[in-house]
Design an enzyme around this catalytic site. Structure first.
Site, PDB file in Angstrom:
ATOM      1  N   ASP A  74       0.842  -1.199   0.000  1.00  0.00           N
ATOM      2  CA  ASP A  74       0.000   0.000   0.000  1.00  0.00           C
ATOM      3  C   ASP A  74       0.877   1.249   0.000  1.00  0.00           C
ATOM      4  OD1 ASP A  74      -2.094   1.766   0.345  1.00  0.00           O
ATOM      5  OD2 ASP A  74      -2.377   1.313   2.474  1.00  0.00           O
TER       6      ASP A  74
HETATM    7  C1  SPV Z   1      -6.767   1.822   4.255  1.00  0.00           C
HETATM    8  O1  SPV Z   1      -7.627   1.030   4.590  1.00  0.00           O
HETATM    9  O2  SPV Z   1      -6.178   1.747   3.194  1.00  0.00           O
HETATM   10  C2  SPV Z   1      -6.415   2.925   5.143  1.00  0.00           C
HETATM   11  C3  SPV Z   1      -6.590   2.753   6.575  1.00  0.00           C
HETATM   12  O3  SPV Z   1      -5.912   3.899   4.650  1.00  0.00           O
HETATM   13  S1  SPV Z   1      -5.109   2.129   7.174  1.00  0.00           S
HETATM   14  O4  SPV Z   1      -4.740   0.980   6.451  1.00  0.00           O
HETATM   15  O5  SPV Z   1      -5.351   1.863   8.580  1.00  0.00           O
HETATM   16  O6  SPV Z   1      -4.102   3.198   7.031  1.00  0.00           O
HETATM   17 MG    MG Z   2      -5.281   3.684   2.678  1.00  0.00          MG
END
Ligand code: SPV
Ligand code: MG
Length: 566
Positions: A74
């Site tokens: 991510d």
């Molecule tokens: C996501 O779900 O991608 C978020 C929340 O941004 S977190 O993963 O907690 O950052």
């Molecule tokens: Mg996110």
């Protein structure tokens, strides 16, 4: 069964739901979805607790789970078109509001285009985080969590707001001060800046397992709202601090709670365990209980709707079951084999059905079964026809019911139009009914199968469309002056309709004692006794109103009339 394709909503309508909900109820419960299937689950799941129906109010298109589902970390690595594809999958399968995790929103001009497209799609809210592009996911400790200059981020919000054209689209600023270590004071400073730049709400993020820091923020946020003279929704993501309840978060002033990654993590765990069990067992049997049945998946994605509609519109595939096992004291051969102008009734029925393109016909024989000499149909026998009446004859063909079928009495003549109308009507169980008997009821000397419906039939003799109505009572003992319709002896069952009658029949067969509606025993039950049982158990039985176009051979006199009519 609710058809999946009916679960639709147009973009403008969908977009405004979230704002309305926040204005009216002040709270929304949101679940992550990362593709069409997870969205279907998030959209449709319902629980009833203490008479309250619990469901999710909308979806979170998480960057973490969208990336992970595609096999990426991510880190804003998946491009915007790929994000749109996931969002489209979620929108296509649902009718609830959608919140998009917009990561950092990219560079301001990019964000403007993002806002334009999301708003067009019917998305209700985008949340962008005040980190520098390309960000790292907030939950992993030790990663670089550089926050953006608050001024630059506030301008990005402002530019996004200038692009939007609807009243309902919302841009929410996500504050990462508790993730980056800048602390509560910085978080509140930023909240004020972003709200003044036009943000429609604030999301405060934390990866602590204790909710204390976000609750502290909420209290400061309430003070800030008083100072500003307006209060915008407050959002949280309780992934790590997951023991605090929604109610408590609401008490502290949170308006949106996002369960941000649970469907993906659940699927991930189940997939790993299943793969490993198959490997260890060297077969799939042991893994079966870990998996949803194929049919459940088919049902959720709408495949069974397709099957049912194919069946309904592709007339050649609908099956017909004609129980013809019983005796009638007035007739010395099965009524189905009574000759009308040189042809048995059954032969005439088959010809009409074949003219409708229907070829899969099963006839249940019993009394004088050797009389049945007609080709082109399948025969099943009810040898105990004198003990087990028509309902049981029908269930001799239980396997043939699979997927939906047409039920037809063996002693009626009917035209093609009735069959065609029945196959294109809506409903899981539909009986073709006629009310023309009411005009000559004084002349009727037969025991008709009569019906009371929920709404009185319209006085109007002509109607362009079929009227919607449902049966509340069916039986021979209903007063002829009170009844609304007469049953023609033709009925349609969808796949779900079949599921209903099979469940009820088999349960009654095991447990029922004594009278069964108008029958002395379950063994002597007729088709209409089962229909009454279906209604009494709360299932809907629809009607198709027909005017003429059919004729029943009740007694020998009817033969002459029928011959004149042919
Ligand atoms: C996501 O779900 O991608 C978020 C929340 O941004 S977190 O993963 O907690 O950052
Ligand atoms: Mg996110």
């Amino acid at each position: 069964m609710e058809l999946k394709l009916k679960r639709r909503i147009l973009p403008d309508e969908r977009r405004r739901i979230l704002k309305n909900l926040l204005d009216k109820k002040g709270f929304a419960r949101i679940l992550e979805a990362h593709n069409g299937l997870s969205a279907i689950i998030a959209n449709n799941i319902k629980e009833i607790i203490n008479n309250e129906i619990l469901e999710f109010d909308g979806f979170w298109a998480s960057s973490f789970t969208d990336s992970a589902a595609k096999g990426y970390p991510d880190i804003e690595i998946i491009g915007v078109e790929s994000r749109y594809e996931t969002i489209r999958q979620i929108l296509n399968n649902t009718n609830k509001p959608m919140i998009i995790d917009g990561d950092t929103g990219g560079e301001a001009a990019n964000f403007e285009y993002f806002v334009r497209t999301l708003e067009d799609m019917g998305v209700s809210m985008v949340i962008i985080e005040d980190k520098k592009f390309p960000k790292r996911n907030s939950l992993e400790s030790g990663t670089i969590q550089d926050q953006e200059d608050p001024e630059i981020f506030a301008t990005k919000i402002k530019r996004g707001k200038e692009v939007q054209i609807s009243k309902d689209f919302m841009i929410v600023a996500r504050i990462e001060s508790l993730i980056s270590g800048s602390g509560l004071k910085d978080a509140i400073f930023r909240a004020k800046k972003y709200l003044l730049a036009g943000a429609d709400g604030i999301m405060i993020h934390s990866k602590d397992i204790d909710p204390k820091e976000i609750l502290d923020f909420a209290m400061e946020y309430n003070k800030l709202s008083k100072e500003l003279g307006f209060r915008k929704p407050l959002v949280c993501v309780p992934t790590t601090y997951n023991t605090i309840s929604e109610d408590k978060l609401q008490d502290f002033g949170f308006n949106i709670v996002i369960y941000a990654n649970h469907l993906l993590r659940a699927a991930h765990k189940a997939m790993k365990e299943t793969a490993s069990i198959i490997l260890r067992s060297k077969r799939a049997f042991e893994a079966e209980s870990m998996c949803s049945p194929v049919k459940t998946v088919f049902k959720d994605v709408g495949f069974l709707d397709v099957k049912e509609k194919d069946m309904k519109y592709n007339k050649g595939h609908i099956k017909v079951i004609i129980p013809a096992a019983g005796t009638d004291p007035e007739f010395d051969i099965p009524k189905a084999m009574t000759i009308l102008k040189g042809k048995p009734v059954l032969q005439r029925q088959i010809e009409t059905l074949k003219n409708c393109g229907i070829n899969d016909i099963t006839v249940i024989r019993g009394f004088k079964k050797e009389e049945f000499s007609i080709d082109g149909v399948s025969y099943i026998d009810n040898n105990d026809y004198d003990k087990y009446y028509i309902l049981h004859s029908l269930f001799k063909a239980e396997e043939q019911m699979e997927g939906g079928f047409l039920f037809i009495y063996s002693d009626i003549l009917f035209n093609e139009q009735i069959i065609k109308n029945l196959l294109t009507s809506n409903g899981d169980i539909i009986l073709a009914l006629d009310n023309s008997y009411t005009y000559h009821k004084h002349k009727i000397d037969k025991n008709l199968e009569l019906i009371l419906t929920k709404n009185k039939p319209s006085e109007q003799t002509r109607d362009l469309y079929q009227i919607e109505n449902e049966i509340i009572r069916i039986g021979r003992t209903i007063n002829m002056d009170m009844a609304d319709y007469e049953f023609t002896g033709i009925a349609y069952f969808s796949e779900y309709g079949v599921e209903i009658i099979r469940r009820i029949y088999n349960e009654c067969k095991l447990n029922h004692k004594g009278n069964f509606h108008e029958a002395d025993s379950f063994g002597k039950a007729s088709f209409i006794d089962l229909i009454q049982e279906v209604i009494d158990r709360g299932f809907r039985v629809d009607i198709l109103e027909v005017h003429k176009g059919w004729f029943e051979i009740h007694n020998r006199k009817d033969i002459e009339v029928a011959e004149r009519l042919i």
